[in-house]
Every structure is written in C-alpha cells, then in structure tokens.
Design a protein around this motif. Structure first.
Motif, PDB file in Angstrom:
ATOM      1  N   ASN A  52       0.830  -1.198   0.000  1.00  0.00           N
ATOM      2  CA  ASN A  52       0.000   0.000   0.000  1.00  0.00           C
ATOM      3  C   ASN A  52       0.868   1.253   0.000  1.00  0.00           C
ATOM      4  N   THR A  53       1.907   1.248   0.827  1.00  0.00           N
ATOM      5  CA  THR A  53       2.816   2.400   0.878  1.00  0.00           C
ATOM      6  C   THR A  53       3.531   2.613  -0.444  1.00  0.00           C
ATOM      7  N   SER A  78       1.143   3.758  -3.313  1.00  0.00           N
ATOM      8  CA  SER A  78       0.733   5.154  -3.116  1.00  0.00           C
ATOM      9  C   SER A  78       1.894   6.102  -3.375  1.00  0.00           C
ATOM     10  N   TYR A 123       1.917   9.193  -6.151  1.00  0.00           N
ATOM     11  CA  TYR A 123       2.220  10.579  -5.796  1.00  0.00           C
ATOM     12  C   TYR A 123       3.502  11.068  -6.457  1.00  0.00           C
ATOM     13  N   PHE A 153      -5.485   2.946 -10.148  1.00  0.00           N
ATOM     14  CA  PHE A 153      -5.071   3.092  -8.755  1.00  0.00           C
ATOM     15  C   PHE A 153      -6.283   2.985  -7.838  1.00  0.00           C
ATOM     16  N   GLN A 171      -6.581   0.121  -4.989  1.00  0.00           N
ATOM     17  CA  GLN A 171      -6.753   0.470  -3.583  1.00  0.00           C
ATOM     18  C   GLN A 171      -8.048  -0.095  -3.017  1.00  0.00           C
ATOM     19  N   GLY A 216      -0.438   3.996   4.103  1.00  0.00           N
ATOM     20  CA  GLY A 216      -0.725   4.762   2.898  1.00  0.00           C
ATOM     21  C   GLY A 216      -0.610   6.254   3.106  1.00  0.00           C
ATOM     22  N   ARG A 217      -0.965   6.732   4.313  1.00  0.00           N
ATOM     23  CA  ARG A 217      -0.941   8.171   4.587  1.00  0.00           C
ATOM     24  C   ARG A 217       0.482   8.725   4.523  1.00  0.00           C
ATOM     25  N   VAL A 250       1.714   9.974   1.181  1.00  0.00           N
ATOM     26  CA  VAL A 250       1.299  11.285   0.682  1.00  0.00           C
ATOM     27  C   VAL A 250       2.458  12.270   0.731  1.00  0.00           C
ATOM     28  N   PHE A 254     -11.276   6.296   1.253  1.00  0.00           N
ATOM     29  CA  PHE A 254     -10.209   6.475   0.272  1.00  0.00           C
ATOM     30  C   PHE A 254     -10.600   7.479  -0.803  1.00  0.00           C
ATOM     31  N   GLU A 313      -8.590  10.895  -1.386  1.00  0.00           N
ATOM     32  CA  GLU A 313      -7.775  10.969  -2.596  1.00  0.00           C
ATOM     33  C   GLU A 313      -8.338  11.957  -3.612  1.00  0.00           C
TER      34      GLU A 313
END
Length: 397
Positions: free
Chosen positions: A24-25, A28, A32, A121, A125, A153-154, A157, A334, A338
């Motif tokens: 997930n990381t 994401s 980004y 995406f 997700q 996931g945060r 960002v 999400f 997003e």
C-alpha cells in the motif's frame, strides 16, 4: 496505537499483513511521485497551468471510473489477481512517456494518462484495502488492520512527492520516473507473495454495484472529509517542488500518530477533528501573516492536523457501516481523501488563484491561502454544527 476502544492484536502483524501494508505504501508513493513527474514533464513541454490543472483533475475523476465494477470483478475473478492487474496498469501507463524521454507528449495524452492512472489506482486500492487486507486477519482484528494499513498509505502522501523532488533535483526527471515505476512493481511483487485461497463467487453477482465502492449512508462524512482533503491538496500543490515542505509534512504525520496514542487516548470523541481543523487553520494563518518565519512550523502543523482528522474519519466510516459493509466504508474514505487531494492540487494550477488575486488585490498564492482558509472554516462549522451529531445518530457500533 489508539483506535478508541479497539483492542490491539499482536497477531495481526504477521508476514502477510506486513507485505500488504508495505505494498500500500509503495503503490501510493509511486502514484504521488507520478503527480510530480507529470507536472514537471508538462512544464518542460511548454504546456500552460490550465493544462496541468486538467491533468491533475482528471486523476481525481479517474478514481471513480471502475469503482462500480469492483464488487463484480472480485467475485468473478480471483481478488488478488484483480489487484495485481490494476497495480501493473498503474506502473505501465507512464512507460511510453519515459521511453520517449518526455518528447512529443501532448495535452490530451497526459490527461489520458492521469485519467487511466486514477482509474486503476482506485481499483487497486479498493481491492487492497477493502478486501485483501481484511482477508489476512480475523474479525476482531479488522478495525486495527484498516487503521494500520491507512497509516502506511498516509505516509506515502509525503514520501512520494519528497522522493520525486529529491530525485529530480539531484539526478534527473527520467530517474524519478523510473523509480515510480519500480515502486509500483515492488508493490506488485509484495501482493503476489501473499497467498489467498479461492472463494466461490456469490450467486447473482451484479455487474454494477456500490458494494466495495461507495457507502451512501456515509455521505455527510464523505463531504466533510472531502473539504479537508481539498485544503491539503491546495497546500501540497502550492509547494509541489519543495522537498522541505514534504519532509516536515511527514514529520507532522508522525506527530499525529504519536498524539493519538498519548494525547487523545481518552479524549472526547470530537476532540481530534476539532483540534485538527483548528491546527490546519492556524497553519494557513501563519502562511498568510508570517510566511518567511515559519519554514518548518507550517508543514508540521498541516501533517499533524490532517493526520488526526484522517484517522478519526476513517474510524467513523468503519463504525458507521454494518459489518458486511466494512470494505465499502474503506473505499468511501479512500475516495474522499484521494479525490480531495487531487482536486485541491488542480485548483492551485487553475485560473481560480489569479481570479482571486484580481478580485481581492492579493497575489495568486495568497488567493490559494484565503480559499484554503475559507474551506477550513466551512469544514469546522459543518463538523461542529452537523456532521458529528449526524454520525452519533447513524453509527452502527
């Protein structure tokens, strides 16, 4: 890790969960990073800010394109295969541009790339957070699993843009582009390594469904969170080339995680959101009044504020839904987060800041900040006067 009366289960942190959380990381981060890469590519190709705004906005619209098919696909096909296909598509869409060295790109092409990236995406997700993460743990662990996976996931960002800016500055744009592709492929491998048993599809699976896509009864939370994430996107878009901003934004997220454990552990239920919105407003006021004297304070406050708000709203979405709709609540959260960030970034490149500057006699940057401050006030008033009470009256657990 505080999740307000949710038990912490050590058994949750097994190899499979770690793989999915890291996937997930990385995924994401890749997305980004691509946002920074695409903006820089379009600038170097001589495209105007309106074109960039359309490309960034197209990504936000793309997030919902495949959502209504999500339930059908995970029932009709193996769910991990759907996720893997979507991740591979995220990695693939930027390859033609990279292989051409960014030459000969057009506005329509870049908008199409961002639209497709958002679509795949979003699908990846929705399957990853609403289905695969839940499948790796027992029922009592699922709230903790959703909470932890969301934090993984945060952090992306801030980590994604930070990595892209550093690579572009110290190496070149092509290197940053390739790293984003390799991060997506690394996420692909991590998901591939997790075994998932075959499940027999349910009878009468519908092609179009809101299941695993959007929770209609969570509309008030969705709107309130969308406003907050638009503000975050506007602040990120105005600092899209600043590694300093994203480094301290990440530290702010870390402070939010620590604050949830030690400061808000027994606090009143609305305290996190109200505190977060007040901190977000304070950060914008500091930028308006003392921008040069606060290089670290502002991104720290923004990260702390949005980290607190995001965590609380995630748990609100979970507690609002019935047990069978947990995955749908994750997808709704999400989408609100997003899409808001995407639309907020698009606003910073649109004509709106210049229109504000003309009407109010300020600079375009100040126009962005005044708009962000107004939206923050709206989000605070909406939450205090309506959303919190509405949530208490409609929650299911």
């Amino acid at each position: 890790m505080d999740t307000q009366n949710t038990l912490v289960h050590i058994r949750l942190w097994n190899k499979d969960f770690w793989f999915l959380a890291l996937a997930n990381t990385l995924l994401s981060m890749a997305v980004y990073m691509q946002a920074v890469v695409v903006v820089e590519m379009m600038r170097r190709a001589g495209m105007g800010e309106q074109d960039i705004a359309k490309a960034l906005g197209a990504y936000g619209l793309g997030l919902v394109l495949l959502g209504c098919f999500c339930s059908y696909m995970v029932q009709r096909y193996r769910r991990n295969h759907v996720c893997l296909l979507a991740i591979a598509a995220v990695a693939a869409w930027l390859l033609p541009v990279i292989l051409q060295g960014g030459q000969g790109i057009t506005r329509q092409w870049m908008i199409g790339i961002r639209l497709a990236t958002g679509a795949f995406f979003g699908l990846a997700q929705m399957v990853l957070t609403s289905t695969l993460v839940i499948d790796t743990c027992e029922a009592p662990q699922r709230t903790e699993a959703n909470y932890a996976a969301a934090w993984f996931g945060r952090f992306a960002v801030s980590l994604g843009p930070l990595t892209a800016v550093l690579l572009t500055t110290h190496f070149n744009l092509t290197t940053a582009s390739w790293v984003s592709v390799w991060l997506a492929l690394a996420a692909f491998v991590l998901v591939l390594l997790v075994p998932f048993p075959f499940r027999t599809p349910e009878d009468n699976v519908r092609l179009f469904s809101l299941d695993r896509f959007f929770l209609p009864q969570g509309w008030a939370l969705f709107v309130n969170l969308l406003i907050v994430s638009v503000v975050l996107g506007m602040l990120m878009g105005s600092e899209l080339t600043s590694s300093h901003f994203f480094a301290f934004l990440m530290l702010g997220f870390l402070l939010a995680l620590i604050a949830e454990k030690y400061v808000f552990v027994n606090a009143e239920l609305k305290s996190e959101t109200v505190s977060g919105l007040l901190l977000l407003g304070a950060a914008i006021l500091i930028l308006l009044l003392h921008r040069q004297s606060s290089p670290a304070t502002v991104p720290l406050l923004v990260g702390l504020a949005t980290g607190l708000i995001g965590s609380r709203f995630l748990l609100f979405f979970i507690k609002l839904s019935r047990h069978s709709k947990r995955g749908t609540s994750q997808s709704s959260f999400f989408l609100a987060w997003e899409m808001g960030v995407a639309f907020g970034m698009a606003v910073t490149f649109s004509d709106w800041p210049r229109q504000m500057a003309t009407c109010c006699g300020c600079s375009p940057y100040e126009g962005i900040l005044w708009t962000a401050l107004a939206l923050t006030v709206v989000a605070l008033l909406l939450y205090v006067s309506f959303t919190h009470r509405w949530y208490l009256n409609h929650k299911n657990r």
